[in-house]
Design a protein around this motif. Structure first.
Motif, PDB file in Angstrom:
ATOM      1  N   ILE A   1       0.840  -1.201   0.000  1.00 14.13           N
ATOM      2  CA  ILE A   1       0.000   0.000   0.000  1.00 14.13           C
ATOM      3  C   ILE A   1       0.874   1.250   0.000  1.00 14.13           C
ATOM      4  CG2 ILE A   1      -1.660   1.324   1.363  1.00 14.13           C
ATOM      5  CD1 ILE A   1      -2.976  -0.960   0.028  1.00 14.13           C
ATOM      6  N   GLU A   2       1.948   1.242   0.800  1.00 16.14           N
ATOM      7  CA  GLU A   2       2.827   2.413   0.862  1.00 16.14           C
ATOM      8  C   GLU A   2       3.540   2.637  -0.475  1.00 16.14           C
ATOM      9  OE1 GLU A   2       5.387   1.613   4.104  1.00 16.14           O
ATOM     10  OE2 GLU A   2       3.874   2.069   5.647  1.00 16.14           O
ATOM     11  N   GLU A   3       3.974   1.564  -1.142  1.00 19.20           N
ATOM     12  CA  GLU A   3       4.609   1.715  -2.447  1.00 19.20           C
ATOM     13  C   GLU A   3       3.634   2.292  -3.475  1.00 19.20           C
ATOM     14  OE1 GLU A   3       6.171  -2.019  -3.605  1.00 19.20           O
ATOM     15  OE2 GLU A   3       7.705  -2.090  -2.024  1.00 19.20           O
ATOM     16  N   MET A   4       2.383   1.807  -3.457  1.00 15.53           N
ATOM     17  CA  MET A   4       1.384   2.354  -4.360  1.00 15.53           C
ATOM     18  C   MET A   4       1.143   3.829  -4.066  1.00 15.53           C
ATOM     19  SD  MET A   4      -2.641   1.360  -4.816  1.00 15.53           S
ATOM     20  CE  MET A   4      -3.002   2.236  -3.286  1.00 15.53           C
ATOM     21  N   TYR A   5       1.123   4.186  -2.793  1.00 15.20           N
ATOM     22  CA  TYR A   5       0.903   5.579  -2.397  1.00 15.20           C
ATOM     23  C   TYR A   5       2.046   6.467  -2.891  1.00 15.20           C
ATOM     24  CZ  TYR A   5       0.018   9.593   0.628  1.00 15.20           C
ATOM     25  OH  TYR A   5      -0.224  10.850   1.092  1.00 15.20           O
ATOM     26  N   GLU A   6       3.301   5.975  -2.788  1.00 18.53           N
ATOM     27  CA  GLU A   6       4.439   6.756  -3.272  1.00 18.53           C
ATOM     28  C   GLU A   6       4.362   6.956  -4.785  1.00 18.53           C
ATOM     29  OE1 GLU A   6       7.878   4.704  -1.985  1.00 18.53           O
ATOM     30  OE2 GLU A   6       7.657   5.261   0.141  1.00 18.53           O
ATOM     31  N   ARG A   7       3.960   5.909  -5.522  1.00 20.88           N
ATOM     32  CA  ARG A   7       3.832   6.057  -6.961  1.00 20.88           C
ATOM     33  C   ARG A   7       2.720   7.040  -7.329  1.00 20.88           C
ATOM     34  NH1 ARG A   7       4.801   0.359  -6.778  1.00 20.88           N
ATOM     35  NH2 ARG A   7       2.553  -0.056  -6.889  1.00 20.88           N
ATOM     36  N   MET A   8       1.638   7.010  -6.572  1.00 18.43           N
ATOM     37  CA  MET A   8       0.562   7.966  -6.830  1.00 18.43           C
ATOM     38  C   MET A   8       1.010   9.392  -6.541  1.00 18.43           C
ATOM     39  SD  MET A   8      -2.748   5.875  -5.365  1.00 18.43           S
ATOM     40  CE  MET A   8      -3.906   7.139  -5.868  1.00 18.43           C
ATOM     41  N   LEU A   9       1.822   9.579  -5.485  1.00 12.79           N
ATOM     42  CA  LEU A   9       2.353  10.913  -5.200  1.00 12.79           C
ATOM     43  C   LEU A   9       3.260  11.389  -6.325  1.00 12.79           C
ATOM     44  CD1 LEU A   9       3.204  10.750  -1.378  1.00 12.79           C
ATOM     45  CD2 LEU A   9       1.312  11.951  -2.482  1.00 12.79           C
ATOM     46  N   ALA A  10       4.073  10.466  -6.884  1.00 15.22           N
ATOM     47  CA  ALA A  10       4.937  10.838  -8.000  1.00 15.22           C
ATOM     48  C   ALA A  10       4.106  11.265  -9.209  1.00 15.22           C
ATOM     49  CB  ALA A  10       5.852   9.668  -8.359  1.00 15.22           C
ATOM     50  N   LYS A  11       3.007  10.548  -9.467  1.00 14.45           N
ATOM     51  CA  LYS A  11       2.133  10.924 -10.569  1.00 14.45           C
ATOM     52  C   LYS A  11       1.508  12.294 -10.327  1.00 14.45           C
ATOM     53  CE  LYS A  11       0.844   6.203 -11.922  1.00 14.45           C
ATOM     54  NZ  LYS A  11      -0.267   5.237 -12.060  1.00 14.45           N
ATOM     55  N   ILE A  12       1.119  12.551  -9.080  1.00 15.36           N
ATOM     56  CA  ILE A  12       0.517  13.855  -8.766  1.00 15.36           C
ATOM     57  C   ILE A  12       1.530  14.968  -8.960  1.00 15.36           C
ATOM     58  CG2 ILE A  12      -0.449  15.238  -6.892  1.00 15.36           C
ATOM     59  CD1 ILE A  12      -1.742  12.710  -5.811  1.00 15.36           C
ATOM     60  N   GLU A  13       2.783  14.740  -8.534  1.00 14.35           N
ATOM     61  CA  GLU A  13       3.819  15.748  -8.727  1.00 14.35           C
ATOM     62  C   GLU A  13       4.066  15.993 -10.214  1.00 14.35           C
ATOM     63  OE1 GLU A  13       7.257  14.523  -6.640  1.00 14.35           O
ATOM     64  OE2 GLU A  13       6.391  14.840  -4.639  1.00 14.35           O
ATOM     65  N   SER A  14       4.095  14.924 -11.021  1.00 13.54           N
ATOM     66  CA  SER A  14       4.278  15.080 -12.457  1.00 13.54           C
ATOM     67  C   SER A  14       3.111  15.845 -13.083  1.00 13.54           C
ATOM     68  CB  SER A  14       4.418  13.702 -13.119  1.00 13.54           C
ATOM     69  OG  SER A  14       4.508  13.816 -14.518  1.00 13.54           O
ATOM     70  N   LEU A  15       1.891  15.519 -12.621  1.00 11.66           N
ATOM     71  CA  LEU A  15       0.719  16.224 -13.134  1.00 11.66           C
ATOM     72  C   LEU A  15       0.759  17.696 -12.736  1.00 11.66           C
ATOM     73  CD1 LEU A  15      -2.013  16.107 -14.567  1.00 11.66           C
ATOM     74  CD2 LEU A  15      -3.049  15.457 -12.381  1.00 11.66           C
ATOM     75  N   ALA A  16       1.168  17.984 -11.502  1.00 11.50           N
ATOM     76  CA  ALA A  16       1.259  19.377 -11.058  1.00 11.50           C
ATOM     77  C   ALA A  16       2.295  20.146 -11.867  1.00 11.50           C
ATOM     78  CB  ALA A  16       1.611  19.420  -9.572  1.00 11.50           C
ATOM     79  N   SER A  17       3.412  19.467 -12.205  1.00 12.82           N
ATOM     80  CA  SER A  17       4.435  20.115 -13.031  1.00 12.82           C
ATOM     81  C   SER A  17       3.906  20.416 -14.426  1.00 12.82           C
ATOM     82  CB  SER A  17       5.674  19.223 -13.101  1.00 12.82           C
ATOM     83  OG  SER A  17       6.654  19.790 -13.935  1.00 12.82           O
ATOM     84  N   ASP A  18       3.152  19.466 -14.988  1.00 12.65           N
ATOM     85  CA  ASP A  18       2.569  19.703 -16.314  1.00 12.65           C
ATOM     86  C   ASP A  18       1.584  20.855 -16.288  1.00 12.65           C
ATOM     87  OD1 ASP A  18       4.067  17.603 -17.255  1.00 12.65           O
ATOM     88  OD2 ASP A  18       2.425  16.127 -17.126  1.00 12.65           O
ATOM     89  N   VAL A  19       0.778  20.921 -15.236  1.00 12.71           N
ATOM     90  CA  VAL A  19      -0.184  22.015 -15.120  1.00 12.71           C
ATOM     91  C   VAL A  19       0.530  23.353 -14.991  1.00 12.71           C
ATOM     92  CG1 VAL A  19      -1.986  22.992 -13.646  1.00 12.71           C
ATOM     93  CG2 VAL A  19      -2.006  20.559 -14.175  1.00 12.71           C
ATOM     94  N   GLU A  20       1.627  23.368 -14.224  1.00 14.30           N
ATOM     95  CA  GLU A  20       2.386  24.602 -14.053  1.00 14.30           C
ATOM     96  C   GLU A  20       2.984  25.070 -15.391  1.00 14.30           C
ATOM     97  OE1 GLU A  20       6.095  26.319 -11.348  1.00 14.30           O
ATOM     98  OE2 GLU A  20       5.402  24.250 -11.128  1.00 14.30           O
ATOM     99  N   LYS A  21       3.551  24.124 -16.152  1.00 15.35           N
ATOM    100  CA  LYS A  21       4.115  24.484 -17.454  1.00 15.35           C
ATOM    101  C   LYS A  21       3.024  24.947 -18.409  1.00 15.35           C
ATOM    102  CE  LYS A  21       7.971  21.216 -17.064  1.00 15.35           C
ATOM    103  NZ  LYS A  21       8.594  19.995 -17.631  1.00 15.35           N
ATOM    104  N   SER A  22       1.879  24.280 -18.376  1.00 18.45           N
ATOM    105  CA  SER A  22       0.777  24.675 -19.241  1.00 18.45           C
ATOM    106  C   SER A  22       0.267  26.066 -18.883  1.00 18.45           C
ATOM    107  CB  SER A  22      -0.352  23.648 -19.136  1.00 18.45           C
ATOM    108  OG  SER A  22      -1.460  24.043 -19.926  1.00 18.45           O
ATOM    109  N   SER A  23       0.204  26.345 -17.581  1.00 17.98           N
ATOM    110  CA  SER A  23      -0.240  27.674 -17.152  1.00 17.98           C
ATOM    111  C   SER A  23       0.737  28.744 -17.615  1.00 17.98           C
ATOM    112  CB  SER A  23      -0.389  27.708 -15.629  1.00 17.98           C
ATOM    113  OG  SER A  23      -1.359  26.779 -15.195  1.00 17.98           O
ATOM    114  N   ALA A  24       2.036  28.436 -17.576  1.00 18.75           N
ATOM    115  CA  ALA A  24       3.040  29.396 -18.036  1.00 18.75           C
ATOM    116  C   ALA A  24       2.897  29.669 -19.527  1.00 18.75           C
ATOM    117  CB  ALA A  24       4.442  28.871 -17.714  1.00 18.75           C
ATOM    118  N   ARG A  25       2.636  28.608 -20.327  1.00 23.74           N
ATOM    119  CA  ARG A  25       2.447  28.805 -21.761  1.00 23.74           C
ATOM    120  C   ARG A  25       1.195  29.625 -22.054  1.00 23.74           C
ATOM    121  NH1 ARG A  25       4.310  23.316 -22.003  1.00 23.74           N
ATOM    122  NH2 ARG A  25       2.141  22.569 -22.051  1.00 23.74           N
TER     123      ARG A  25
END
Length: 312
Positions: free
Chosen positions: A268-292
Motif C-alpha cells: 500500500i505504501e509503495e502504491m501511495y508513493e507512486r501515486m504521489l509521483a504521478k501527482i507531482e508530475s501532473l502538477a508540473s505539467d499544469v504549471e508548465k501549461s499555465s506558463a504557456r
C-alpha cells in the motif's frame, strides 16, 4: 430484571469539561446520549498501618456507573417526541460509532432550576424500558443486565452573575418507584480512593468498522434522476479509479487487519508513493501549461495593442 441501585456515577474531568463546554457553546438548550460502563466494584478498607486494622478490615459491594463519552442529538431531529417517548431507531443511528454501552442521556438548559422536568422524567422512563447494558463483574462471569437509567442534568443560574457558573446533577431512574433519584457524582482521579475502580477496569480500544466490500448502490445511479449516459460516465470514472489503484481492490482492504497486515501495508505504501509521483508530475505539467497560457495571453495583448495603433 431487578431494579438495582447505583452507588454513584463517575465521570472523568476531561469528559465533564467537554460536556460543559458543549452546553455553554451551544446557541440554545441541548441534549444527547451518554455512554459508558457499569461495574460491580468490591471496595475494601484494608490498611497496613497496624495488625488491628487488618483484623477489622471489611469489604463492600457497590454498583458504579462510569461515563466515558457523550454525543449530542441533532438540532432539528430529536430522539424523543414532545410526550417523552424515545425513538429507538434514532438512538441506534446516534450510538453507532460509540464503542461503549448506552447508559442514559443528558439535558443542558439555561437559566432554569436544577431539577428534572416532567418531560425529562418521561424520557428517562422510556429510555430505561427499551435499552439495557450488562454489569461488568470480574468476580462473576455471568453478568446481569441493568437498564440505561442514568440522567445527567446541566443548568445555569436563573439570575445574572459576574462569574459564569454551571450546575450539574446526576440521577437514576428507579422503575419500581417511577421516579428519578439523585446520585452522587465522582470525578475519576488517581489515588487510593479510586483503587477499586482501576482494579476492575478492562482496557478497550474500539476499532472502527472496516467495510471491505464495494456497495453496488454507491456506484449505481438512480434511474429516476439520471440518464443512461450518466451511468456510463459513472462506470468510466470507476474504471479510471481502478487504473490508478494499480490492481488493488476495495475487498483487499480487509487484509489490513490481521496477520497479513505487516506484509500488505508495504504494498500500500509503495502504491501511495507512486501515486504521489504521478501527482507531482501532473502538477508540473499544469504549471508548465499555465506558463504557456500566460505567455500566449501576453502575446495576444501585444497584438491587440499593435492593431489598435495601426487603426488610429
Amino acid at each position: 430484571m431487578d431494579d438495582l441501585s447505583l452507588e454513584k456515577i463517575e465521570i472523568s474531568g476531561p469528559t465533564l469539561a467537554s460536556l460543559i463546554q458543549r452546553a455553554s457553546s451551544s446557541p440554545s438548550d441541548v441534549d444527547g446520549l451518554i455512554f459508558g460502563q457499569i461495574h460491580r466494584i468490591v471496595s475494601s478498607n484494608l490498611s497496613d498501618d497496624s495488625p488491628a486494622d487488618f483484623a477489622s478490615s471489611s469489604s463492600s459491594d457497590q454498583i458504579v456507573a462510569t461515563v466515558t463519552s457523550f454525543i449530542c442529538s441533532g438540532k432539528t431531529v430529536s430522539f424523543y417526541d414532545p410526550l417523552g417517548r424515545v425513538d429507538s431507531r434514532r438512538i441506534d443511528s446516534l450510538r453507532v460509532d460509540s464503542p461503549d454501552h448506552l447508559i442514559g442521556w443528558f439535558s443542558a438548559r439555561r437559566k432554569t432550576a436544577n431539577r428534572p422536568s416532567m418531560r425529562e422524567l418521561a424520557v428517562t422512563s422510556s429510555l430505561s424500558s427499551q435499552f439495557h447494558l450488562p454489569i461488568e463483574d470480574s468476580q462473576n462471569p455471568k453478568s446481569t443486565n441493568m437498564a440505561s437509567s442514568v440522567f445527567f442534568l446541566l443548568t445555569t443560574p436563573s439570575t445574572n452573575q459576574c462569574i459564569h457558573t454551571h450546575e450539574y446533577r446526576a440521577y437514576q431512574f428507579r422503575s419500581s418507584k417511577q421516579r428519578l433519584e439523585p446520585r452522587s457524582v465522582a470525578l475519576v482521579n488517581i489515588g487510593p480512593a479510586f483503587r477499586g475502580h482501576y482494579g476492575s477496569f478492562s482496557p478497550k480500544s474500539g476499532f472502527p468498522p472496516l467495510i471491505c466490500e464495494l456497495s453496488s448502490s454507491a456506484m449505481s445511479v438512480d434511474c429516476d434522476e439520471s440518464s443512461l449516459s450518466a451511468k456510463k460516465q459513472a462506470t468510466k470514472d470507476q474504471k479510471e479509479i481502478d487504473a490508478l489503484a494499480e490492481g488493488f481492490q476495495v475487498g483487499d482492504l480487509k487484509r489490513l487487519v490481521g496477520a497479513e497486515a505487516a506484509n500488505y501495508t508495504g504494498g500500500i505504501e509503495e502504491m501511495y508513493e507512486r501515486m504521489l509521483a504521478k501527482i507531482e508530475s501532473l502538477a508540473s505539467d499544469v504549471e508548465k501549461s499555465s506558463a504557456r497560457v500566460f505567455e500566449q495571453e501576453k502575446h495576444n495583448r501585444k497584438l491587440r495593442n499593435r492593431v489598435a495603433r495601426i487603426g488610429r
